[in-house]
Design a protein around this motif. Structure first.
Motif, PDB file in Angstrom:
ATOM      1  N   MET A   1       0.839  -1.171   0.000  1.00  0.00           N
ATOM      2  CA  MET A   1       0.000   0.000   0.000  1.00  0.00           C
ATOM      3  C   MET A   1       0.884   1.233   0.000  1.00  0.00           C
ATOM      4  N   GLU A   2       0.486   2.175  -0.781  1.00  0.00           N
ATOM      5  CA  GLU A   2       1.296   3.382  -0.917  1.00  0.00           C
ATOM      6  C   GLU A   2       0.819   4.459   0.049  1.00  0.00           C
ATOM      7  N   MET A   3       1.795   5.125   0.668  1.00  0.00           N
ATOM      8  CA  MET A   3       1.496   6.215   1.597  1.00  0.00           C
ATOM      9  C   MET A   3       1.671   7.546   0.893  1.00  0.00           C
ATOM     10  N   GLU A   4       1.010   8.549   1.458  1.00  0.00           N
ATOM     11  CA  GLU A   4       1.097   9.892   0.897  1.00  0.00           C
ATOM     12  C   GLU A   4       2.429  10.553   1.248  1.00  0.00           C
ATOM     13  N   ASN A   5       2.855  10.457   2.512  1.00  0.00           N
ATOM     14  CA  ASN A   5       4.139  11.053   2.899  1.00  0.00           C
ATOM     15  C   ASN A   5       5.096   9.952   3.336  1.00  0.00           C
ATOM     16  N   MET A   6       6.396  10.194   3.216  1.00  0.00           N
ATOM     17  CA  MET A   6       7.366   9.137   3.459  1.00  0.00           C
ATOM     18  C   MET A   6       7.787   9.008   4.907  1.00  0.00           C
ATOM     19  N   GLU A   7       7.919  10.096   5.627  1.00  0.00           N
ATOM     20  CA  GLU A   7       8.376  10.030   7.010  1.00  0.00           C
ATOM     21  C   GLU A   7       7.190   9.729   7.926  1.00  0.00           C
ATOM     22  N   VAL A   8       7.419   8.842   8.884  1.00  0.00           N
ATOM     23  CA  VAL A   8       6.346   8.417   9.775  1.00  0.00           C
ATOM     24  C   VAL A   8       6.775   8.635  11.215  1.00  0.00           C
ATOM     25  N   ASN A   9       5.910   9.290  12.000  1.00  0.00           N
ATOM     26  CA  ASN A   9       6.169   9.521  13.415  1.00  0.00           C
ATOM     27  C   ASN A   9       4.898   9.229  14.208  1.00  0.00           C
ATOM     28  N   VAL A  10       5.073   8.794  15.449  1.00  0.00           N
ATOM     29  CA  VAL A  10       3.944   8.531  16.327  1.00  0.00           C
ATOM     30  C   VAL A  10       3.145   9.819  16.519  1.00  0.00           C
ATOM     31  N   GLY A  11       1.826   9.695  16.474  1.00  0.00           N
ATOM     32  CA  GLY A  11       0.948  10.837  16.669  1.00  0.00           C
ATOM     33  C   GLY A  11       0.597  11.576  15.402  1.00  0.00           C
ATOM     34  N   GLU A  12       1.223  11.222  14.306  1.00  0.00           N
ATOM     35  CA  GLU A  12       0.926  11.866  13.030  1.00  0.00           C
ATOM     36  C   GLU A  12      -0.115  11.062  12.260  1.00  0.00           C
ATOM     37  N   TYR A  13      -0.732  11.730  11.316  1.00  0.00           N
ATOM     38  CA  TYR A  13      -1.694  11.081  10.440  1.00  0.00           C
ATOM     39  C   TYR A  13      -1.027  10.766   9.115  1.00  0.00           C
ATOM     40  N   ILE A  14      -1.356   9.612   8.583  1.00  0.00           N
ATOM     41  CA  ILE A  14      -0.874   9.235   7.260  1.00  0.00           C
ATOM     42  C   ILE A  14      -2.084   8.833   6.430  1.00  0.00           C
ATOM     43  N   THR A  15      -1.983   9.032   5.153  1.00  0.00           N
ATOM     44  CA  THR A  15      -3.037   8.626   4.235  1.00  0.00           C
ATOM     45  C   THR A  15      -2.521   7.460   3.411  1.00  0.00           C
ATOM     46  N   ILE A  16      -3.291   6.393   3.385  1.00  0.00           N
ATOM     47  CA  ILE A  16      -2.912   5.190   2.658  1.00  0.00           C
ATOM     48  C   ILE A  16      -3.944   4.955   1.559  1.00  0.00           C
ATOM     49  N   THR A  17      -3.472   4.650   0.375  1.00  0.00           N
ATOM     50  CA  THR A  17      -4.355   4.317  -0.727  1.00  0.00           C
ATOM     51  C   THR A  17      -4.494   2.808  -0.799  1.00  0.00           C
ATOM     52  N   ASP A  18      -5.721   2.325  -0.647  1.00  0.00           N
ATOM     53  CA  ASP A  18      -6.004   0.893  -0.743  1.00  0.00           C
ATOM     54  C   ASP A  18      -5.827   0.482  -2.204  1.00  0.00           C
ATOM     55  N   GLU A  19      -4.962  -0.502  -2.445  1.00  0.00           N
ATOM     56  CA  GLU A  19      -4.649  -0.904  -3.815  1.00  0.00           C
ATOM     57  C   GLU A  19      -5.843  -1.514  -4.531  1.00  0.00           C
ATOM     58  N   GLU A  20      -6.707  -2.219  -3.795  1.00  0.00           N
ATOM     59  CA  GLU A  20      -7.845  -2.877  -4.433  1.00  0.00           C
ATOM     60  C   GLU A  20      -8.949  -1.894  -4.806  1.00  0.00           C
ATOM     61  N   SER A  21      -9.316  -1.014  -3.881  1.00  0.00           N
ATOM     62  CA  SER A  21     -10.446  -0.112  -4.113  1.00  0.00           C
ATOM     63  C   SER A  21     -10.025   1.257  -4.635  1.00  0.00           C
ATOM     64  N   GLY A  22      -8.750   1.628  -4.431  1.00  0.00           N
ATOM     65  CA  GLY A  22      -8.286   2.953  -4.803  1.00  0.00           C
ATOM     66  C   GLY A  22      -8.699   4.028  -3.810  1.00  0.00           C
ATOM     67  N   GLN A  23      -9.377   3.616  -2.742  1.00  0.00           N
ATOM     68  CA  GLN A  23      -9.861   4.542  -1.718  1.00  0.00           C
ATOM     69  C   GLN A  23      -8.715   4.998  -0.824  1.00  0.00           C
ATOM     70  N   GLU A  24      -8.706   6.295  -0.491  1.00  0.00           N
ATOM     71  CA  GLU A  24      -7.714   6.828   0.435  1.00  0.00           C
ATOM     72  C   GLU A  24      -8.277   6.769   1.843  1.00  0.00           C
ATOM     73  N   ILE A  25      -7.477   6.241   2.770  1.00  0.00           N
ATOM     74  CA  ILE A  25      -7.896   6.084   4.162  1.00  0.00           C
ATOM     75  C   ILE A  25      -6.876   6.783   5.046  1.00  0.00           C
ATOM     76  N   GLU A  26      -7.355   7.593   5.983  1.00  0.00           N
ATOM     77  CA  GLU A  26      -6.465   8.301   6.902  1.00  0.00           C
ATOM     78  C   GLU A  26      -6.336   7.508   8.196  1.00  0.00           C
ATOM     79  N   PHE A  27      -5.107   7.343   8.653  1.00  0.00           N
ATOM     80  CA  PHE A  27      -4.799   6.616   9.875  1.00  0.00           C
ATOM     81  C   PHE A  27      -3.969   7.471  10.815  1.00  0.00           C
ATOM     82  N   LEU A  28      -4.141   7.242  12.104  1.00  0.00           N
ATOM     83  CA  LEU A  28      -3.285   7.821  13.124  1.00  0.00           C
ATOM     84  C   LEU A  28      -2.226   6.788  13.469  1.00  0.00           C
TER      85      LEU A  28
END
Length: 95
Positions: A1-28
């Motif tokens: 799954m591809e992420m929107e930003n490359m650096e990841v830190n605790v407490g930040e939000y990342i957006t992941i694009t689901d490869e099957e549906s193409g839907q973007e999902i935001e995670f903490l």
């Protein structure tokens, strides 16, 4: 799954694009931990973070813009056991 930003830190939000549906999902990003030479993220869907109970996702992070699902049962059990140990240690520290 591809992420929107490359650096990841605790407490930040990342957006992941689901490869099957193409839907973007935001995670903490709740936790980042390592097992041997692999890094794992514990993610909670942003729309569930305020709820008392929420769904937790574990993904393997290779330091690039890609997250990898855990597809091996043995690896999943190892990640789950490590996460439970970390949570128990945190609970003991708070007491």
């Amino acid at each position: 799954m591809e992420m929107e930003n490359m650096e990841v830190n605790v407490g930040e939000y990342i957006t992941i694009t689901d490869e099957e549906s193409g839907q973007e999902i935001e995670f903490l990003v709740m936790y980042i931990f390592e097992i041997e030479d692999r890094t794992y993220l514990c993610l909670v869907p942003a729309d569930q973070e305020e709820e008392e109970e929420y769904e937790v996702e574990f993904m393997r992070y290779d330091g690039s813009d890609m997250l990898h699902p855990i597809e091996n049962d043995e690896e999943w059990e190892q990640v789950e056991a490590t996460f439970e140990t970390l949570m128990n240690e945190l609970d003991n520290e708070e007491v």
